[in-house]
Motif scaffolding. Structure first.
Motif, mmCIF file in Angstrom:
data_model
loop_
_atom_site.group_PDB
_atom_site.id
_atom_site.type_symbol
_atom_site.label_atom_id
_atom_site.label_comp_id
_atom_site.label_asym_id
_atom_site.label_seq_id
_atom_site.Cartn_x
_atom_site.Cartn_y
_atom_site.Cartn_z
ATOM 1 N N GLU A 1 0.732 -1.216 0.040
ATOM 2 C CA GLU A 1 -0.119 0.060 0.136
ATOM 3 C C GLU A 1 1.106 1.118 0.127
ATOM 4 N N ALA A 2 2.018 1.302 0.757
ATOM 5 C CA ALA A 2 2.863 2.297 0.719
ATOM 6 C C ALA A 2 3.650 2.696 -0.442
ATOM 7 N N PHE A 3 3.940 1.407 -1.164
ATOM 8 C CA PHE A 3 4.626 1.491 -2.537
ATOM 9 C C PHE A 3 3.790 2.024 -3.467
ATOM 10 N N GLU A 4 2.451 1.745 -3.404
ATOM 11 C CA GLU A 4 1.268 2.338 -4.396
ATOM 12 C C GLU A 4 0.790 3.711 -3.963
ATOM 13 N N GLY A 5 1.334 4.346 -2.805
ATOM 14 C CA GLY A 5 1.128 5.646 -2.565
ATOM 15 C C GLY A 5 -0.279 6.091 -1.785
ATOM 16 N N LEU A 6 -0.754 4.944 -1.390
ATOM 17 C CA LEU A 6 -1.984 4.747 -0.605
ATOM 18 C C LEU A 6 -1.736 5.619 0.705
ATOM 19 N N ILE A 7 -0.499 5.015 1.281
ATOM 20 C CA ILE A 7 -0.284 5.612 2.556
ATOM 21 C C ILE A 7 1.201 6.100 2.626
#
Length: 458
Positions: free
Chosen positions: A51-57
């Protein structure tokens, strides 16, 4: 027997499986729980990173979430460890109780095994298997050519085989009759009565079975059995009124029951067929005289010395006037046609060796008998049994004391005379009994005087 033990082992294995299965299952569940929780945490951390890699967080939120997951795993692990410690504490308490439980379980296990073995008669089952495997040898030793050393255990095993056959065919009257005769040989009179009763119900017209049935009940000797014996013999007299042996037996049982009318009436019909010298006649006369019989009834009209009537089926002691309450019969004969003579026989003076006097029982019986020395048959040609007397004592053995129709002192050439002191009325020898014998004594046409010393311990 092999299949029985296989089944026992199979059921024991199943029982052990029931005990071990929950324990093994619990251990596997614990391992699965630990692996499952760790995998869930790892999978969630990977999802947070994605999720962090996808920019969600943002990275800070990612690190916070990962730390929270690790803390949650640590808390859950700590909680699980606490539960395990609690379980170990409980298990320790349980282990501390194992010793008392084990101490109680061991005698309980032995008691259960004993109850099982006793209830299922495993020793008796093994005796039956042994007897069945050796049935030919037992038949040879007991029936065909009776051996001198047949033990009571062999009679018991042979009876087991007969019982097993009767379970397969309970309508076998001959089998029940043989069982009754074996029981009588062992002195088990009540069991003999029960066996003859079954045989008679199957073959109600068999006069020989009815005769044995009556004799067995007379050996038991209580009032109920004597009354039944009287009914059985009365029936035999009714269907065969010319049979003097039936009337003689009816006279005896009526005298034992103090039934003077029946005893006097039947004695009057058979008295002249009796031998005046026979102990049966003399004892019966004494018994009837005590009941009020007249001398005219008791006297013989023909003055005969040689009787025509078989009295071998009667125990002289059961007619003894000095013992009016004694209503037992001696060992039942195998036939009923011995001719009373009283001329061929022995006057035996029985004494006991000095070294054995201290071993005399306080109560017991003296059994005096003669066996054929040529054929080696163990069946007595003549026998007398009496309560343990004072020694020395003079006793006579003659044809009047025969037990079996075709075997008596009348047709014997040489005999072995034996005197035995027994603690009971069982004719089978037992360790500790006292005995003496005279071997190869020639029989002639007179009453010979012999001396016999009881000089050995069996």
């Amino acid at each position: 027997m092999t299949s029985f033990y296989v089944y026992c082992l199979l059921f024991a294995a199943i029982a052990v499986g029931f005990i071990l299965y929950p324990w093994l299952k619990d251990r596997n569940a614990k391992k699965r729980f630990e692996v499952s929780n760790t995998n869930v945490i790892k999978q969630r951390i990977e999802e947070i990173k994605r999720e962090a890699f996808e920019g969600l967080i943002d990275p800070e939120e990612m690190q916070t979430a990962i730390d929270e997951m690790k803390i949650a795993l640590a808390d859950e692990t700590a909680f699980h460890d606490a539960q395990e410690k609690k379980a170990e504490t409980t298990s320790l308490s349980a282990r501390s109780a194992k010793l008392p439980l084990l101490i109680g379980a061991i005698p309980a296990l032995f008691a259960a095994v004993w109850v099982y073995v006793d209830a299922n008669q495993l020793s008796g089952l093994q005796d039956l298997v042994d007897a069945t495997n050796n049935i030919d040898e037992l038949s040879q030793r007991i029936l065909v050519t009776p051996a001198d050393d047949v033990r009571p255990e062999e009679f018991q095993k042979y009876a087991l085989v007969i019982r097993q056959q009767l379970r397969k065919d309970p309508s076998d009257a001959t089998g029940w009759q043989w069982l009754g005769r074996l029981r009588m040989s062992l002195g088990q009179t009540e069991e003999a009565v029960a066996a003859f009763d079954k045989a008679l119900k199957i073959s109600p017209d068999a006069q020989d079975i009815r005769m044995k049935y009556a004799q067995a009940m007379m050996m038991v000797g209580d009032d109920e059995n004597l009354q039944n014996a009287k009914r059985q013999v009365s029936y035999l007299v009714q269907i065969a009124p010319e049979n003097r042996n039936y009337r003689l037996l009816l006279t005896v049982v009526a005298a034992q029951l103090n039934d003077s009318d029946v005893a006097f009436a039947n004695f009057a019909l058979i008295k002249d067929a009796l031998s005046a010298d026979s102990t049966v006649y003399q004892s019966l006369v004494n018994q009837l005289r005590s009941m009020g019989a007249s001398e005219g009834l008791l006297s013989l009209n023909n003055g005969a010395r040689n009787g025509l009537l078989d009295n071998s089926s009667l125990d002289n002691s059961s007619l003894d006037n000095s013992s009016p309450d004694n209503s037992s019969l001696d060992n039942a004969p195998l036939d009923n046609s011995v001719v009373a003579n009283g001329t061929r026989g022995f006057d035996v003076t029985v004494s006991i060796a000095n070294e054995l006097e201290s071993k005399l029982p306080s109560t017991g019986f003296l059994i005096l008998f003669a066996q054929d020395a040529i054929s080696g048959s163990r069946v007595p040609l003549a026998v007398k049994k009496l309560a343990l007397p004072q020694f020395p004592i003079l006793l006579s053995l003659s044809a009047d004391d025969a037990m079996i129709a075709s075997l008596s002192l009348e047709n014997a050439e040489q005999v072995t005379i034996t005197a035995r002191i027994s603690v009971d009325e069982d004719v089978m020898t037992k360790p500790g009994e006292l005995e003496g014998s005279l071997a190869s004594v020639t029989v002639n046409d007179s009453m010979q005087a012999v001396t016999l010393i009881i000089n050995k311990e069996i």
